[in-house]
Design an enzyme around this catalytic site. Structure first.
Site, mmCIF file in Angstrom:
data_model
loop_
_atom_site.group_PDB
_atom_site.id
_atom_site.type_symbol
_atom_site.label_atom_id
_atom_site.label_comp_id
_atom_site.label_asym_id
_atom_site.label_seq_id
_atom_site.Cartn_x
_atom_site.Cartn_y
_atom_site.Cartn_z
ATOM 1 N N GLU A 250 -8.038 1.157 -1.411
ATOM 2 C CA GLU A 250 -7.536 1.543 -2.735
ATOM 3 C C GLU A 250 -7.749 0.446 -3.764
ATOM 4 O OE1 GLU A 250 -6.024 2.260 0.062
ATOM 5 O OE2 GLU A 250 -5.818 4.443 0.043
ATOM 6 N N HIS B 177 4.806 10.091 1.779
ATOM 7 C CA HIS B 177 3.917 11.141 1.267
ATOM 8 C C HIS B 177 4.658 12.005 0.244
ATOM 9 C CE1 HIS B 177 1.802 10.024 5.000
ATOM 10 N NE2 HIS B 177 0.720 10.535 4.466
#
Ligand SMILES: Cc1ncc(C[n+]2csc(CCOP(=O)(O)OP(=O)(O)O)c2C)c(N)n1
Ligand SMILES: [Mg+2]
Lengths: 321, 346
Positions: free
Chosen positions: A58, A125
């Site tokens: 990322e 999540h």
């Protein structure tokens, strides 16, 4: 024909790729696979050489996007889940967000964050990160609540000269449908009155707009007319629309799915309290997720986040005052 | 019949080696059967959220669990059902977490593979790939600090996870501190849908070790004997003061990324290559061909494992779900530091 929030996001990217040769998409599994949620389905095929699978890196994904933006391209980065954007946080907040201010070179990139809670998704999540990104000067933070806004705001995000954090709610991906895609839209930075009323203003954004609308519907038979303001972007924040609504209703309840501490809801209340204190008939209130990580079990999750029921209960308390 | 490391050795069959294989195999079998049960519970709508299976990775994972001592540290990842059981996790812990029982170690707050008992050296992973490695480093650093010098820490990651900054920072850190870390990379050829060639460009992930001053090991992850031997060696070297060890195994995940995924992107040529063979079947063939077990023993172990799983599922299904009204809505350990404003939802 009906189109979902998720399909609208795919369509917006197709439009961006079609209309602007500077646009490309970069993210994990976004190529042939079409993304973990299928938000880039078939785009690699339709736009060869424009959609690239990224390694699980990322930090480097965002860094690459900043470099490409310096070169004049308009990257769209897909984070597989908003939660993992924290691994690219440094590049977003220290590189992308400061570039224009430091060098006068705009940093036009879009980071798509599939965010927000869905039942059973647990602490890593489910997160809502609009607040931490909004905290950093230099970033635009979008939180569309409707299919139409998901579409038009994402197209706008790519065209904007600043780095945009595009928060797309996973809970709305499949549930939310519209008849057709819009051809025009409110300007970016402008809030929307999602429902008119005169007794109390609920300010919300993203999935919470729908909970707020459901709460308003629940309160209607009791004689209460609730106004719902959809912020659309949390940064910039359309204080004027909020203030005008509070001027009509005298009561303000802010709802956010993110954690309460220093959040968007706190910001809205701070602005109204300092600039519009005299408009308020009762103390302004906010309703957020509880101040713990997001629980996995559906029983806990349902109690952790604001729901229509909890919003209606909070509103009733204020209306009785 | 498969070629294994043991076949290459002359004789090769001490009682200790046999027992190691038998114990490893039984954990693999339990893990496979537990996974199958979880998949069927998921399909029946009995599990909230996702289910992530270890099918095809049991030989590698179990070899970690059986090579460690109970006093070591283990931080498993998504595909380590077998290693977890071998390290000492109970089927009960696993099922309580997956079914969201309030009585389980995670109390319904976290689920599926996000479970552990950190006080027992069994760490509970977060989802962010690469993030556990430096935490294992920390446990090893602390033990040395406290004068404990014989502990090893093992943790696992996939091929995809090796591309994270966290992986590289932690591997370098372990090398600088000469920590007894065993970092196991399960190269199952894909990170979700993304094949190796879009994840990294070096010929072999084991090559990464050299650049950090770490000892590399490579192993066929479908071969239990090879895994036991290589992992045993890596753990022993770490314990003996040899510093961090990087074990890279080649294998294939024989299931979807999660139970929602049909894994249609996996190249059939890889499936049909030796990488695609089922490590459980390979292990059975090893046991049978060496006469360490016969078919009836295999069948009775399977029945025993099925019974244990079924009994535990039945028990856990009777256990209470977490109650939001009884829940302590705070993430702060210090009772005097907790905020109690209604606005915070407390
Ligand atoms: C930092 C981070 N980014 C993205 C993800 C989302 N994600 C979960 S698993 C996965 C693929 C992992 O591939 P690999 O490491 O090869 O492990 P495998 O699933 O093959 O066992 C991704 C991208 C994540 N968990 N963490
Ligand atoms: Mg992999």
């Amino acid at each position: 024909m009906s189109i979902t929030y998720l399909e609208a996001i795919r369509e917006a990217q197709a439009v961006a790729l079609r209309d602007d040769p500077r646009v490309f998409i970069y993210g994990q599994d976004v190529g042939a696979f079409g993304g973990a949620f299928k938000a880039t389905k078939n785009l690699a095929k339709e736009f060869p050489g424009r959609v690239f699978d990224a390694p699980i890196s990322e930090d480097a994904m965002v860094g690459l996007a900043v470099g490409a933006a310096i070169e004049g391209l308009r990257p769209i980065i897909e984070m597989q889940f908003a939660d993992f954007s924290t691994a690219g946080f440094n590049q977003i907040v220290n590189q992308a967000a400061t570039l224009f201010w430091r060098t006068n070179v705009p940093c036009s990139l879009t980071v798509r964050l599939p965010f927000g809670g869905t039942s059973g998704s647990g602490p890593f999540h489910s997160q809502s990160l609009e607040t931490i990104y909004a905290h950093y000067p230099g970033l635009i933070v979008m939180t569309p609540a409707t299919v139409e806004d998901a579409y038009s705001m994402l197209i706008a995000a790519v065209a904007i000269d600043d780095p945009v954090i595009f928060c797309e709610h996973k809970f709305l991906y499949y549930h939310l449908k519209a008849e057709a895609l819009p051809s025009e839209a409110l300007p970016i930075g402008k809030a929307r009155i999602a429902r008119e009323g005169r007794d109390l203003t609920i300010v919300a954004y993203s999935a919470m707009v729908h909970e707020a609308l459901a709460a308003a519907a629940e309160l209607a038979p009791e004689g209460w007319q609730i106004e719902v303001v959809d912020l659309r972007t949390v940064k910039p924040l359309d204080t004027d629309t909020v203030m005008a609504s509070v001027a009509r209703t005298g009561r303000l309840l802010c709802v956010g799915e993110a954690w309460p501490w220093g959040g968007v809801t706190a910001e809205v209340i701070a602005r109204v309290a300092s600039e519009g204190f005299g408009l308020l008939d009762v103390p302004p209130q906010r309703l957020n997720a509880k101040d713990t990580p997001i629980p996995y079990h559906p029983n806990l999750w349902a109690a952790h986040r604001p729901t229509a029921r909890a919003i209606a209960a909070a509103a009733r308390k204020m209306l009785r005052l | 019949m498969y070629q294994t490391v043991l076949d290459a050795e002359a004789g090769g069959g001490s009682a200790a080696l046999r027992d190691l294989h038998l114990s490893a195999y039984r954990f693999m079998l339990q893990a496979r059967l537990l996974d199958e049960k979880l998949a069927s519970l998921y399909r029946a709508g009995k599990i909230h959220g996702g289910v992530f299976l270890s099918r095809g990775q049991e030989a590698l994972s179990v070899s970690i669990g059986v090579s460690l001592r109970k006093t070591d540290v283990f931080s498993p990842l998504i595909r380590d059902s077998a290693g977890r059981l071998a390290f000492g996790e109970s089927i009960l812990d696993a099922l309580q977490t997956c079914l969201g029982s309030a009585l389980g170690p995670m109390r319904g707050r976290d689920g599926n593979v996000h479970r552990g008992r950190p006080r027992d050296g069994y760490l509970a992973m977060i989802s962010h790939l690469g993030a556990m490695i430096s935490v294992v480093n920390g446990t090893l650093f602390a033990r040395r600090f406290k004068g404990i010098t014989d502990a090893v820490g093992a943790t696992c990651i996939g091929d995809g996870g090796t591309a994270t900054g966290a992986f590289h920072e932690a591997l370098n850190q372990a090398a600088v501190e000469k920590l007894p870390l065993v970092l196991v990379v399960a190269n199952n050829q894909y990170a979700y849908s993304t094949p190796n060639d879009r994840e990294f460009a070096c010929a072999d992930l084991a090559d990464r070790a050299v650049g950090y001053g770490v000892t590399p090991h490579s192993v066929d992850g479908t071969d239990l004997s090879a895994c036991l031997e290589v992992m045993g060696r890596a753990v022993a070297q770490a314990r003996a003061g040899g510093g961090p060890q990087l074990v890279v195994a080649s294998l294939l995940r024989l299931c979807g990324h999660g139970e929602h995924d049909d894994a249609g992107y996996i190249d059939p040529r890889i499936k049909n290559s030796p990488l695609g063979r089922d490590c459980l079947k390979v292990a059975e063939d090893i046991l049978l061909s060496r006469h360490w077990a016969d078919a009836s023993e295999l069948a009775s172990w399977r029945n025993e494992a099925v019974r244990a799983i079924e009994t535990t599922v039945a028990r856990v299904q009777r256990e209470p779900a977490p109650d939001p009204f009884a829940e302590q809505w705070t993430a702060v350990a210090g009772t005097d530091l907790r905020e109690t404003h209604e606005e915070l939802g407390v």
